[in-house]
Each structure stands twice: as C-alpha cells, then as structure tokens.
Design an enzyme around this catalytic site. Structure first.
Site, PDB file in Angstrom:
ATOM      1  N   LYS A 185      27.541  -9.321  16.688  1.00  0.00           N
ATOM      2  CA  LYS A 185      27.935 -10.447  17.546  1.00  0.00           C
ATOM      3  C   LYS A 185      26.770 -10.838  18.447  1.00  0.00           C
ATOM      4  O   LYS A 185      25.926  -9.999  18.761  1.00  0.00           O
ATOM      5  CB  LYS A 185      29.095 -10.030  18.460  1.00  0.00           C
ATOM      6  CG  LYS A 185      30.438  -9.912  17.787  1.00  0.00           C
ATOM      7  CD  LYS A 185      31.520  -9.563  18.817  1.00  0.00           C
ATOM      8  CE  LYS A 185      32.877  -9.408  18.159  1.00  0.00           C
ATOM      9  NZ  LYS A 185      33.382 -10.620  17.506  1.00  0.00           N
ATOM     10  N   ARG A 209      41.418  -6.588  10.951  1.00  0.00           N
ATOM     11  CA  ARG A 209      42.330  -6.681   9.815  1.00  0.00           C
ATOM     12  C   ARG A 209      42.163  -5.485   8.884  1.00  0.00           C
ATOM     13  O   ARG A 209      43.093  -5.121   8.161  1.00  0.00           O
ATOM     14  CB  ARG A 209      42.104  -8.018   9.087  1.00  0.00           C
ATOM     15  CG  ARG A 209      40.735  -8.171   8.491  1.00  0.00           C
ATOM     16  CD  ARG A 209      40.378  -9.624   8.190  1.00  0.00           C
ATOM     17  NE  ARG A 209      40.070 -10.372   9.421  1.00  0.00           N
ATOM     18  CZ  ARG A 209      39.749 -11.664   9.455  1.00  0.00           C
ATOM     19  NH1 ARG A 209      39.703 -12.371   8.329  1.00  0.00           N
ATOM     20  NH2 ARG A 209      39.477 -12.260  10.586  1.00  0.00           N
TER      21      ARG A 209
END
Ligand code: BES
Ligand code: MN
Ligand code: ZN
Length: 501
Positions: free
Chosen positions: A281, A355
């Site tokens: 990120k 996820r």
C-alpha cells in the site's frame, strides 16, 4: 462512573447537576422539564422564548438554580424533532449531556430517561439507549501516553437515573442492564481496534478473547499455524506466511453444545496490520490499517455481550487473525493456494487478503451446520468511497436473513445498505489457472469481493458486511468519539436478540 436507578422526582434530586430534555420547537416545556421550569419560575421557557435554546439534537443549555431546588445546576438537552425521535436521537442526547456534565466537572448527576414519556419508546428501550449513549459518549482511549492529556477531566462518579412512576422501574432496570452490557461490548471493540498493531498482534487478540471467555463463560479455542495448516487452511495461511507473528484462528462459543438452539456463526476479519504485502500500500495513511481487525473485534465483543445477556441462541464467533506483511517467504501475485474446502485460488493482489482469511473461516463455519452465517470485514476501499462513514455495505444470498439483518441495522443504529450479488461479478473473478482469483481489478471491486467470499460458503444462508469505512471515525460526534467506532457489535446483538425471540 456508576449508574443507579431510583424512584423519585427529578426536581427534588440530590445531585450536582440534573438533566432534563426538550424536543425541538417546543415553547412550553411539559413533563419533568416543565416541572423544573416551574420550580425555576420559568427560567427555561425564558431562554426558549429568547431564541437562545431550540432543542436541536445534542444541543445543551446549563442553568443555575440559585437555591430554588436542591441541585445547583440544570442541564437541558435537545432531543431534536419529535417526529424523528428514535433510539439514535436518544443516544445522542444522552451522550451530549454526559459529555457536558464531564466538562462541567460535576460528580453526582441525576437524569430522566429521554424518550420514555407518553407516546414515546418502550421504557426498557429508552433506558438502554440512555445508558448506551452515556457510556459510548464518555468513551476515551487511554492509549499509551506517559501522562494523560492535561485537558482530560474525570468522568462524573455517579449517574442516577430518576423515574417517577414506580410501575416502570422493573422495565427500566432491564434496559439499564442491557445498555451496560452492550456499551461494555462496543467499548471493548473500540479498545481492541484503537490499540496499535505492535500491541494488538494475533496472539494478543487471542489472549483478550480468552480473558473475555473467562469472564463471561464463553467457550474459547485458538488454533495456531500448525493446527490451521493441518486443517488445510492454505488460503488463510498464505496471508500469514511472512509475519513473525503467529496467526490465530479464534473460536468463541456461547451456549456451546446446546443442540436445541439455532446456531448462528459470526466471522470477523482479523488482519492486525495490513501493509498490503508484496502489493504494498502507499505509505501515507497506512497507519490506519491497524484497524483492519475491526471485524474480528466486533465478533469477539458481540460474543461477550451475547453471553452477558444470556441470549437464547447458540452463537459461534470465528476470528481468523494474521498480519499482512511483505518479505522473502511472502505470497506473490500469480501464486495459487488451496483452501480448506479443496478449492484453489489465484492471488492477483496480496492486498486482497481479507477475503482470503474469510474463505477458510467460512469453510470452517460449515461444520456447525448453522442456521445462518454472517461475516464482517474491513474489506474494500470501494465501500468507503460508495457510502462514506455513514453506513456499511451488505450482501446476502438469502432473503429471510437479509430482512433480519436489515431490521437489526434499524434497531441498533449500526446502519447497513444492501448491494447485489450479480452473476457478472462471478465472471469477473474467474481465473485462468485456479477455481477463482482474489481480485477483479478496479471496477465493481466490492461486488467481486462479495462474490469471492460467497464462493467459499456452502450449505447455509450467508450474509457479508463490508465495514471498511467504519473501523476508525475521523470526525468526533457525541456518541462516537474520534477513533475506533465499535461498529457491528450493536448490529450483531440486535440480530441475535431477534433470533432468540
Ligand atoms: N483492508 C483493506 C480495505 C480497507 C481500505 C479498509 C480502506 C479500510 C480502509 C483491504 O484489505 C484492501 O486492501 N482492499 C483492497 C482490495 C483490492 C486490492 C482488490 C482495496 O479495496 O483496495
Ligand atoms: Mn488489503
Ligand atoms: Zn485488509
């Protein structure tokens, strides 16, 4: 601060401050506020007539009684428009009043129950809202400073909830107890989320869950790396691979072994820090990713509340916890992993890690033969862009469950907005080399994420809550101090209460 319930007349209350209220636009106060106004020879109605206090939600007015009644100060708090009054407005009023009381530095406070008057809410609901608003509004994260900030005043020592009508006391007492349990849960979740990632590792989170289990009688178990590998949780383990921190798969159970009760599984994403991994990120706001375990925090805290309130449902809380860091052994884009169900998954982005944790958690959930499974996760930036910090997004593959969740959102004030599970999203996550891939790219990122998770649900009604924008609040509001929100705890408690009814 202690909260006690007493029968009596607020006008006569022995306190440093008494709290009454006013709906917006009311010119002649009635009820308890009217009684105080009369005792003060119309001091409150004078301020209203002058236009200096209108009763807007959360607005406060402090008056000095100069010996007219035992309490030296009166605080009038605005309830907003009568037609829009609900639990949210009641909590806001309670929070604003409690914060003002703290600012005033008073020790002993007496209050009426906002909204419990004629034609108002159920007394128990109103009392719960009062206690929740008070406790949630006064919340502060103690943090790790060497000294507390100089401008922090201590909380009042005592809040006395005063009710005239003896017939209502039992219901109010129930509401106070519910409010205490719920607020304790929300504030626990806030503490867990506010704590920096170096002090809230998967192991610490498991220790906190174990301590909660000890206190409340929940059943606790935590599976480490070896046990998760043995179970075949290859997708969860791919995320945890590079961290020195041992991953933990936390399992909490309320009413374990009660086969006569319906089973609800709650599963929360517990990424204690999300750097993105190899798909790193940008650095600027990366610190906020300490809050990427907010789903796990909500699940753990909600289980504690379910136990304290002895809700008549069998609840299983699952919290797969890991750090997502880059390094020499880390998963790479293009890698393929096999999960607990035997399904394979291709990594497109190592930053789509939440996820992956949930894929194996939802496979594990099947063993409980649940009546419903709800997962909650700080899953996508797309959710934050779509709804801002005002609501979480949810998906469901079962209409009855969707309706129950929506009703729980209404009742709790933890807002939800439903999004679709179109087949097109499943198309978008088809992989060339595996059963599914973990990212579809830029468009409809949230739909693809939900469809990915659905792929790993089998044999039970399922719903997914994406609360990315609700982990950490940037704005300070009466009920919601800046920082961790505790979102999801109240939603789940309302859902479980409705299920047990
Ligand atoms: N934890 C983030 C999502 C997030 C973003 C939470 C902002 C809170 C605030 C999640 O793991 C993530 O990185 N999601 C990616 C997925 C993408 C790579 C498919 C996203 O939404 O950008
Ligand atoms: Mn990520
Ligand atoms: Zn994440």
């Amino acid at each position: 601060m202690k909260i006690a319930l007493e029968q009596g007349n607020i006008v006569q209350a022995d306190a440093d401050l008494i709290i009454v209220n006013l709906f917006q636009g009311v010119t002649m106060p009635g009820g308890a506020t009217g009684a105080v106004d009369r005792a003060l020879a119309g001091a409150i109605s004078d301020v209203i007539a002058a236009g200096d206090f209108t009763g807007k939600s959360g607005e406060t007015l402090v008056l000095y009684t100069r010996g007219a009644i035992p309490a030296p100060r009166v605080l009038v708090v605005g309830l907003g428009e009568a037609g829009k009054f609900d639990g949210r407005a009641a909590r806001t009023a309670a929070a604003a009043a409690a914060r003002k009381a703290r600012e005033l530095g008073v020790k002993r406070v007496a209050t009426i129950v906002h909204g419990a008057g004629i034609g108002g809410m159920e007394p128990a609901t109103a009392a719960a809202a009062l206690v929740e608003g008070t406790r949630l509004g006064l919340y502060r994260y103690a943090g790790h400073r060497s000294q507390p900030p100089k401008d922090w005043k201590p909380d009042p020592e005592m809040l006395i909830v005063v009710e005239r009508n003896a017939a209502q006391l039992a219901a109010l007492a129930d509401g106070v107890a519910r409010g205490e349990a719920v607020a304790q849960g929300v504030n626990l979740a806030r503490d867990l989320v506010n704590t920096p990632a170096n002090r809230m590792t998967p192991t610490v989170l498991a220790e906190r869950a174990a301590a909660l289990a000890q206190e409340t009688g929940l059943r606790f178990q935590a599976l480490g790396r070896a046990e998760c590998k043995a179970l075949g949780m290859g997708i969860f383990m791919a995320v945890a691979e590079e961290s020195e921190q041992e991953p933990q798969f936390i399992i909490l159970e309320h009413n374990a072994g009660r086969d006569d009760l319906p089973t609800i599984v709650l599963a929360g994403k517990g990424v204690t820090f999300d750097s993105g991994g190899i798909s790193l990120k940008p650095g600027e706001e990366m610190w906020k990713m300490k809050g990427d375990m907010a789903g796990a925090a909500a699940v753990i805290a909600a289980l504690g509340v379910a136990a304290r309130l002895q809700l008549p449902v069998h609840v299983v809380g699952l919290a797969p916890c890991a750090e997502n860091l880059p390094g020499g052994r880390a998963q790479k884009p293009g890698d393929v992993f096999t999960g607990m169900m035997g399904k394979t998954m291709e990594v497109i982005s190592t930053d789509a890690e939440g996820r992956m944790l949930l894929a194996d958690a939802l496979a594990y959930a099947a063993r409980f033969k649940p009546a419903a499974v709800v997962d909650i996760a700080t899953l996508t930036g797309a959710q934050a862009i779509a709804l801002g910090p005002h609501a979480a997004a949810f998906f469901a593959n079962d209409e009855a469950l969707a309706a129950k969740l929506q009703a729980a959102a209404e009742a709790s004030g933890d807002r939800l907005w439903r999004l679709p599970l179109y087949e097109e999203y499943a198309e978008a996550i088809k992989s060339q080399v595996a059963d599914v891939k973990n990212s579809a790219g830029r468009y409809a990122g949230i739909g693809a994420s939900a469809k990915f998770i659905e792929h790993f649900t089998e044999g039970y009604p399922w719903a997914h809550v994406d609360m990315a924008s609700l982990a950490l609040a940037e704005e300070d509001k009466p009920v919601q101090p800046k920082g961790a929100t505790g979102y999801g705890v109240r939603l789940f408690v309302s859902l479980l209460e409705a299920w047990g009814r």
